[in-house]
Write a protein that holds these residues in place. Structure first.
Motif, PDB file in Angstrom:
ATOM      1  N   GLY A   1       0.745  -1.113  -0.143  1.00  0.00           N
ATOM      2  CA  GLY A   1       0.038  -0.138  -0.103  1.00  0.00           C
ATOM      3  C   GLY A   1       0.898   1.250   0.072  1.00  0.00           C
ATOM      4  O   GLY A   1       0.363   2.274   0.590  1.00  0.00           O
ATOM      5  N   HIS A   2       1.918   1.120  -0.588  1.00  0.00           N
ATOM      6  CA  HIS A   2       2.937   2.454  -0.590  1.00  0.00           C
ATOM      7  C   HIS A   2       2.227   3.438  -1.419  1.00  0.00           C
ATOM      8  O   HIS A   2       2.745   4.675  -0.949  1.00  0.00           O
ATOM      9  N   SER A   3       1.533   3.380  -2.357  1.00  0.00           N
ATOM     10  CA  SER A   3       0.876   4.630  -2.954  1.00  0.00           C
ATOM     11  C   SER A   3      -0.653   4.983  -2.763  1.00  0.00           C
ATOM     12  O   SER A   3      -1.135   3.792  -2.431  1.00  0.00           O
ATOM     13  N   LYS A   4      -1.071   6.095  -2.587  1.00  0.00           N
ATOM     14  CA  LYS A   4      -2.559   6.351  -2.342  1.00  0.00           C
ATOM     15  C   LYS A   4      -3.500   5.303  -3.220  1.00  0.00           C
ATOM     16  O   LYS A   4      -4.508   4.720  -2.634  1.00  0.00           O
TER      17      LYS A   4
ATOM     18  N   SER B   1      -3.133   1.382  -2.497  1.00  0.00           N
ATOM     19  CA  SER B   1      -3.537   0.921  -1.011  1.00  0.00           C
ATOM     20  C   SER B   1      -5.080   0.736  -1.033  1.00  0.00           C
ATOM     21  O   SER B   1      -5.320  -0.380  -0.175  1.00  0.00           O
ATOM     22  N   THR B   2      -5.830   1.028  -1.821  1.00  0.00           N
ATOM     23  CA  THR B   2      -7.087   0.898  -1.721  1.00  0.00           C
ATOM     24  C   THR B   2      -7.559  -0.539  -2.257  1.00  0.00           C
ATOM     25  O   THR B   2      -8.560  -0.884  -2.110  1.00  0.00           O
ATOM     26  N   GLY B   3      -6.683  -1.218  -3.051  1.00  0.00           N
ATOM     27  CA  GLY B   3      -6.805  -2.237  -3.675  1.00  0.00           C
ATOM     28  C   GLY B   3      -6.242  -3.751  -3.254  1.00  0.00           C
ATOM     29  O   GLY B   3      -6.390  -4.413  -4.249  1.00  0.00           O
ATOM     30  N   VAL B   4      -5.584  -3.577  -2.291  1.00  0.00           N
ATOM     31  CA  VAL B   4      -4.587  -4.585  -1.974  1.00  0.00           C
ATOM     32  C   VAL B   4      -5.706  -5.676  -1.601  1.00  0.00           C
ATOM     33  O   VAL B   4      -6.541  -5.685  -1.000  1.00  0.00           O
ATOM     34  N   PRO B   5      -5.306  -6.876  -2.164  1.00  0.00           N
ATOM     35  CA  PRO B   5      -4.261  -7.409  -2.738  1.00  0.00           C
ATOM     36  C   PRO B   5      -3.948  -7.225  -4.319  1.00  0.00           C
ATOM     37  O   PRO B   5      -5.385  -7.203  -4.960  1.00  0.00           O
ATOM     38  N   TRP B   6      -2.902  -7.056  -4.926  1.00  0.00           N
ATOM     39  CA  TRP B   6      -2.862  -6.713  -6.445  1.00  0.00           C
ATOM     40  C   TRP B   6      -2.342  -7.752  -6.864  1.00  0.00           C
ATOM     41  O   TRP B   6      -1.291  -8.592  -6.499  1.00  0.00           O
TER      42      TRP B   6
END
Length: 83
Positions: A33-36, A39-44
């Protein structure tokens, strides 16, 4: 060497397009989640990758994909596959 990659999040049903030199590290960072946005879509999940000779070429291709602003275009790349 460098990479253009496409990630997919089932959680938010979105794709993320990026370019980098170390694909494993970058995927790890996205899933922390390093970028804004990511971070909302974890896991990628990595759904597409394409190798380039250098980061300049990879960034050019990344911008080409982003300029299309088209989910069908991205999904077509994924279907043709480079994974």
């Amino acid at each position: 060497m460098a990479w253009v990659y496409i990630l997919y999040s089932r959680k938010i049903d979105k794709y993320y397009v990026g370019a980098c030199k170390d694909l494993d590290r970058r995927l790890y960072e996205h899933n922390l989640g390093h970028s804004k946005f990511t971070s909302t879509g974890v896991p990628w999940e990595l759904v597409y990758k394409e190798e380039f000779q250098d980061l300049i070429l990879a960034k050019r291709h990344e911008l080409k994909i982003k300029k299309m602003k088209s989910r069908p275009y991205i999904e077509g790349l994924i279907r043709k596959g480079s994974l």
